[in-house]
Design an enzyme around this catalytic site. Structure first.
Site, PDB file in Angstrom:
ATOM      1  N   ASN A   1    -104.759 -74.095 -87.175  1.00  0.00           N
ATOM      2  CA  ASN A   1    -106.183 -73.713 -87.093  1.00  0.00           C
ATOM      3  C   ASN A   1    -106.522 -72.374 -87.745  1.00  0.00           C
ATOM      4  O   ASN A   1    -107.574 -72.218 -88.346  1.00  0.00           O
ATOM      5  CB  ASN A   1    -106.692 -73.809 -85.648  1.00  0.00           C
TER       6      ASN A   1
ATOM      7  N   GLY B   1     -99.003 -72.436 -80.721  1.00  0.00           N
ATOM      8  CA  GLY B   1     -99.305 -73.864 -80.815  1.00  0.00           C
ATOM      9  C   GLY B   1     -99.634 -74.415 -79.438  1.00  0.00           C
ATOM     10  O   GLY B   1    -100.079 -73.681 -78.552  1.00  0.00           O
ATOM     11  N   SER B   2     -99.384 -75.701 -79.275  1.00  0.00           N
ATOM     12  CA  SER B   2     -99.819 -76.372 -78.041  1.00  0.00           C
ATOM     13  C   SER B   2     -98.870 -76.088 -76.872  1.00  0.00           C
ATOM     14  O   SER B   2     -97.698 -75.723 -77.073  1.00  0.00           O
ATOM     15  CB  SER B   2     -99.873 -77.884 -78.297  1.00  0.00           C
ATOM     16  N   VAL B   3     -99.370 -76.306 -75.672  1.00  0.00           N
ATOM     17  CA  VAL B   3     -98.557 -76.110 -74.466  1.00  0.00           C
ATOM     18  C   VAL B   3     -97.361 -77.058 -74.483  1.00  0.00           C
ATOM     19  O   VAL B   3     -96.230 -76.671 -74.152  1.00  0.00           O
ATOM     20  CB  VAL B   3     -99.419 -76.340 -73.194  1.00  0.00           C
TER      21      VAL B   3
ATOM     22  N   GLY C   1     -94.803 -75.723 -76.769  1.00  0.00           N
ATOM     23  CA  GLY C   1     -94.329 -74.450 -76.206  1.00  0.00           C
ATOM     24  C   GLY C   1     -93.336 -74.673 -75.074  1.00  0.00           C
ATOM     25  O   GLY C   1     -92.324 -73.978 -74.966  1.00  0.00           O
TER      26      GLY C   1
ATOM     27  N   GLU D   1     -97.611 -68.283 -77.698  1.00  0.00           N
ATOM     28  CA  GLU D   1     -99.081 -68.158 -77.668  1.00  0.00           C
ATOM     29  C   GLU D   1     -99.615 -69.589 -77.675  1.00  0.00           C
ATOM     30  O   GLU D   1     -99.610 -70.254 -78.717  1.00  0.00           O
ATOM     31  CB  GLU D   1     -99.575 -67.396 -78.909  1.00  0.00           C
TER      32      GLU D   1
ATOM     33  N   CYS E   1    -108.057 -71.542 -80.106  1.00  0.00           N
ATOM     34  CA  CYS E   1    -107.379 -71.476 -78.801  1.00  0.00           C
ATOM     35  C   CYS E   1    -108.256 -70.793 -77.773  1.00  0.00           C
ATOM     36  O   CYS E   1    -108.327 -71.200 -76.626  1.00  0.00           O
ATOM     37  CB  CYS E   1    -106.048 -70.751 -78.938  1.00  0.00           C
TER      38      CYS E   1
HETATM   39  P1  NAP Z   1     -98.524 -77.919 -82.294  1.00  0.00           P
HETATM   40  O1  NAP Z   1     -98.639 -79.368 -82.504  1.00  0.00           O
HETATM   41  O2  NAP Z   1     -97.837 -77.421 -81.071  1.00  0.00           O
HETATM   42  O3  NAP Z   1     -97.808 -77.342 -83.627  1.00  0.00           O
HETATM   43  C1  NAP Z   1     -97.607 -75.981 -83.835  1.00  0.00           C
HETATM   44  C2  NAP Z   1     -96.373 -75.771 -84.700  1.00  0.00           C
HETATM   45  O4  NAP Z   1     -95.218 -76.200 -83.989  1.00  0.00           O
HETATM   46  C3  NAP Z   1     -96.393 -76.566 -86.011  1.00  0.00           C
HETATM   47  O5  NAP Z   1     -95.830 -75.786 -87.026  1.00  0.00           O
HETATM   48  C4  NAP Z   1     -95.496 -77.762 -85.665  1.00  0.00           C
HETATM   49  O6  NAP Z   1     -94.913 -78.357 -86.792  1.00  0.00           O
HETATM   50  C5  NAP Z   1     -94.446 -77.082 -84.797  1.00  0.00           C
HETATM   51  N1  NAP Z   1     -93.683 -77.981 -83.920  1.00  0.00           N
HETATM   52  C6  NAP Z   1     -94.034 -79.225 -83.495  1.00  0.00           C
HETATM   53  N2  NAP Z   1     -93.057 -79.722 -82.695  1.00  0.00           N
HETATM   54  C7  NAP Z   1     -92.082 -78.787 -82.624  1.00  0.00           C
HETATM   55  C8  NAP Z   1     -90.832 -78.708 -81.959  1.00  0.00           C
HETATM   56  N3  NAP Z   1     -90.361 -79.711 -81.201  1.00  0.00           N
HETATM   57  N4  NAP Z   1     -90.079 -77.594 -82.100  1.00  0.00           N
HETATM   58  C9  NAP Z   1     -90.532 -76.569 -82.847  1.00  0.00           C
HETATM   59  N5  NAP Z   1     -91.703 -76.583 -83.520  1.00  0.00           N
HETATM   60  C10 NAP Z   1     -92.479 -77.661 -83.395  1.00  0.00           C
HETATM   61  O7  NAP Z   1     -99.969 -77.204 -82.310  1.00  0.00           O
HETATM   62  P2  NAP Z   1    -101.206 -77.474 -83.312  1.00  0.00           P
HETATM   63  O8  NAP Z   1    -101.820 -78.788 -82.998  1.00  0.00           O
HETATM   64  O9  NAP Z   1    -100.795 -77.180 -84.705  1.00  0.00           O
HETATM   65  O10 NAP Z   1    -102.188 -76.293 -82.868  1.00  0.00           O
HETATM   66  C11 NAP Z   1    -103.169 -76.418 -81.896  1.00  0.00           C
HETATM   67  C12 NAP Z   1    -102.723 -75.760 -80.601  1.00  0.00           C
HETATM   68  O11 NAP Z   1    -102.369 -74.407 -80.825  1.00  0.00           O
HETATM   69  C13 NAP Z   1    -103.851 -75.727 -79.592  1.00  0.00           C
HETATM   70  O12 NAP Z   1    -103.340 -76.040 -78.330  1.00  0.00           O
HETATM   71  C14 NAP Z   1    -104.319 -74.281 -79.647  1.00  0.00           C
HETATM   72  O13 NAP Z   1    -104.984 -73.839 -78.489  1.00  0.00           O
HETATM   73  C15 NAP Z   1    -103.020 -73.568 -79.872  1.00  0.00           C
HETATM   74  N6  NAP Z   1    -103.251 -72.224 -80.419  1.00  0.00           N
HETATM   75  C16 NAP Z   1    -102.948 -71.133 -79.640  1.00  0.00           C
HETATM   76  C17 NAP Z   1    -103.224 -69.853 -80.109  1.00  0.00           C
HETATM   77  C18 NAP Z   1    -102.897 -68.632 -79.305  1.00  0.00           C
HETATM   78  O14 NAP Z   1    -102.803 -67.560 -79.893  1.00  0.00           O
HETATM   79  N7  NAP Z   1    -102.733 -68.730 -77.992  1.00  0.00           N
HETATM   80  C19 NAP Z   1    -103.786 -69.704 -81.379  1.00  0.00           C
HETATM   81  C20 NAP Z   1    -104.080 -70.832 -82.133  1.00  0.00           C
HETATM   82  C21 NAP Z   1    -103.800 -72.098 -81.648  1.00  0.00           C
HETATM   83  P3  NAP Z   1     -95.600 -79.672 -87.481  1.00  0.00           P
HETATM   84  O15 NAP Z   1     -96.911 -79.195 -88.015  1.00  0.00           O
HETATM   85  O16 NAP Z   1     -94.635 -80.053 -88.530  1.00  0.00           O
HETATM   86  O17 NAP Z   1     -95.751 -80.683 -86.391  1.00  0.00           O
END
Ligand code: NAP
Length: 470
Positions: free
Chosen positions: A149, A224-226, A229, A244, A278
């Protein structure tokens, strides 16, 4: 585009297309790395540690400032690429570029402020005759795993402080939006010795997982997502982890609030980046007496948003990251309607676009507000008093940020103290961050803090050096 490992461009036989969510056109392709390539990146990052750690803080800082200048020169070029890959309006991409430049500048400044302290050992029972001081030493190799994002600024929030305190880095960018990050890594790489900056593209479940599990990576900094995480925290073993994660941020609007200000807060907070933020406003908790007036004003302002080609400067609402993501938002809203919620405006989808949607009569048990809805939706929940408002605000697994609108000092302080979130803003929506502030959620929204100074704390370890003066 190629990966960058040990200063070399590395490709793969497997590639993935990166598509523009606005028109589905292919922008570029990226290599899909497998475990051997991730392993090579880990080796190169470890090999490069000495070259970075031998550098003076003065030199590291200057080099980061040089990258600030380069990014400033390429601001427009980077913003256009960001809009192409994420679908966010060009003006929002320019803001992300400005914040990225600021984040990098803060790290260049912080590189000169990494202090230890003297420790009075003689305050302890056996310490007389000793002098001791601490040093903040780098962890070694930091792996940065980042979401789609705000791909550029969120990656810089990890790698800039990591390098400022002399860690080498491996970046695993999001597969859906990797291009600006990969281009930025090239700028950084030109300033630093080979292997200080490495990128590994490929699926998170494969190469991301490998980085997390590797004993030769010293820290995982993840946004990324919970769900992801939680997996990371289980697999990381003894290494340090900053998480985060997602948010489900409340906006509490009390009877005595400035309604106009609160409505403007929702427009920015719920619809920025098509709601894929987020710290976006995801639950609007409004006291009954003002709820009708509030909803009417919100609908009026929402209908002023301009949905269209993200490259057009007049556009204020772009696409979601993909059609699949838009369908998910559509289904979640439709389920809420099925259970009794009412759409006041919006509610339609076209490809990866989803209209800015205001939905009233939402109840706290609806999926729309129980889970994090990552789309341009403003759900209104009615409450009868401040006690209920705080109870509803806290009735969630998340705790990233919160906003409270009231003109009563004691109500403001009560909400600030009782709402369980990493940050509570008064008369400002949760969707606000300066890049130097400590940022990070409570509960399932995360572990640890970012904001350059705070990230440096989490990317160093403290060593005590004691001198026997007797
Ligand atoms: P995501 O699906 O969790 O992906 C985030 C990253 O993690 C991507 O690079 C993804 O790679 C990688 N990933 C996926 N599975 C993994 C695993 N098993 N081990 C290690 N890495 C892995 O999150 P998203 O859909 O991209 O982002 C949206 C989420 O991020 C929302 O929940 C949002 O609230 C949160 N977010 C939080 C913050 C904060 O600062 N708190 C800021 C922005 C966004 P791939 O792309 O190759 O799957």
């Amino acid at each position: 585009m190629d990966m960058l490992i040990g200063g070399k461009h590395i490709s793969s036989e497997d590639v993935e297309e990166v598509k523009n969510p606005y028109n589905d056109e292919v922008i570029d392709t990226i290599p899909i790395a497998h475990l051997q390539t991730a392993d090579l990146a880990i080796q190169e990052a470890n090999n490069a540690k000495k070259s970075l750690q031998d550098m003076s803080a003065f030199k590291v800082s200057n080099k980061l400032f040089n990258v600030v200048d380069k990014l400033k020169e390429k601001r427009h070029q980077f913003a256009e690429l960001l809009t192409l890959e994420v679908g966010k309006p060009i003006n929002e991409s320019l803001v992300e570029l400005d914040r990225s430049i600021e984040t990098l500048r803060l790290a260049a400044e912080e590189a000169k402020r990494i202090y230890g302290e003297s420790v009075p050992l003689d305050a302890g029972l056996n310490g007389k005759g000793f002098f001791a001081f601490t040093q903040k030493v780098p962890l070694g190799v930091v792996a940065a795993i980042t979401p789609f994002n705000y791909p550029l600024n969120l990656t810089i929030h990890k790698i800039a402080p990591a390098i400022a305190c002399k860690n080498t880095v491996i970046i695993k960018p999001p597969t859906e939006a990797p291009l600006t990050v990969m281009k930025f890594a090239e700028l950084l790489d030109k300033e630093f010795p080979d292997g200080v900056v490495n990128t590994v593209t490929g699926y998170g479940s494969e190469v991301g997982d490998y980085l997390v599990s590797s004993p030769d990576v010293d820290k995982i900094s993840f946004t990324g997502s919970v769900t992801t995480g939680m997996m990371i925290s289980q697999k990381a073993g003894m290494k340090k982890v900053t998480l985060e994660l997602g948010g489900n941020d409340p906006m509490v609007v009390l009877n005595d609030a400035d309604i106009d200000k609160a409505v403007k807060g929702v427009i920015n907070g719920a619809f920025l980046n098509a709601g894929q933020v987020c710290m976006g406003v995801k639950r609007i908790i409004v006291e009954e007496d003002i709820s009708k007036e509030f909803a009417q004003m919100l609908v009026r302002e929402t209908e002023k948003l301009v949905m269209g080609n993200p490259m057009d400067e007049k556009t204020t609402l772009g696409t979601l990251i993909s059609q699949k993501a838009a369908i998910q938002v559509e289904q979640t809203v439709n389920n809420a309607v099925h259970l009794g919620a009412r759409i006041l405006t919006g509610g339609k989808r076209d490809g990866a676009f989803y209209e800015a949607t205001v939905i009233d009569d939402v109840t706290p048990d609806m999926d729309l507000v129980v889970r994090e809805t990552f789309g341009p939706v403003a759900p209104i929940i009615h409450v009868t008093n401040i006690d209920e408002a705080i109870e509803v605000a806290n009735d969630t697994e998340y705790g990233l940020q919160a906003g409270v609108f009231t003109n009563d000092y004691s109500n403001a302080m009560r909400c600030a103290q009782e709402i369980e979130a990493g940050t509570v803003f008064i008369n400002k929506q949760s969707t606000f961050r300066t890049d130097n502030m400590p940022f990070g959620g409570f509960k399932n929204s995360g572990v640890g803090k970012e904001g350059i100074k705070y990230a440096v704390e989490e990317m160093t370890k403290t060593k005590l050096i004691g001198l026997n003066l007797r």
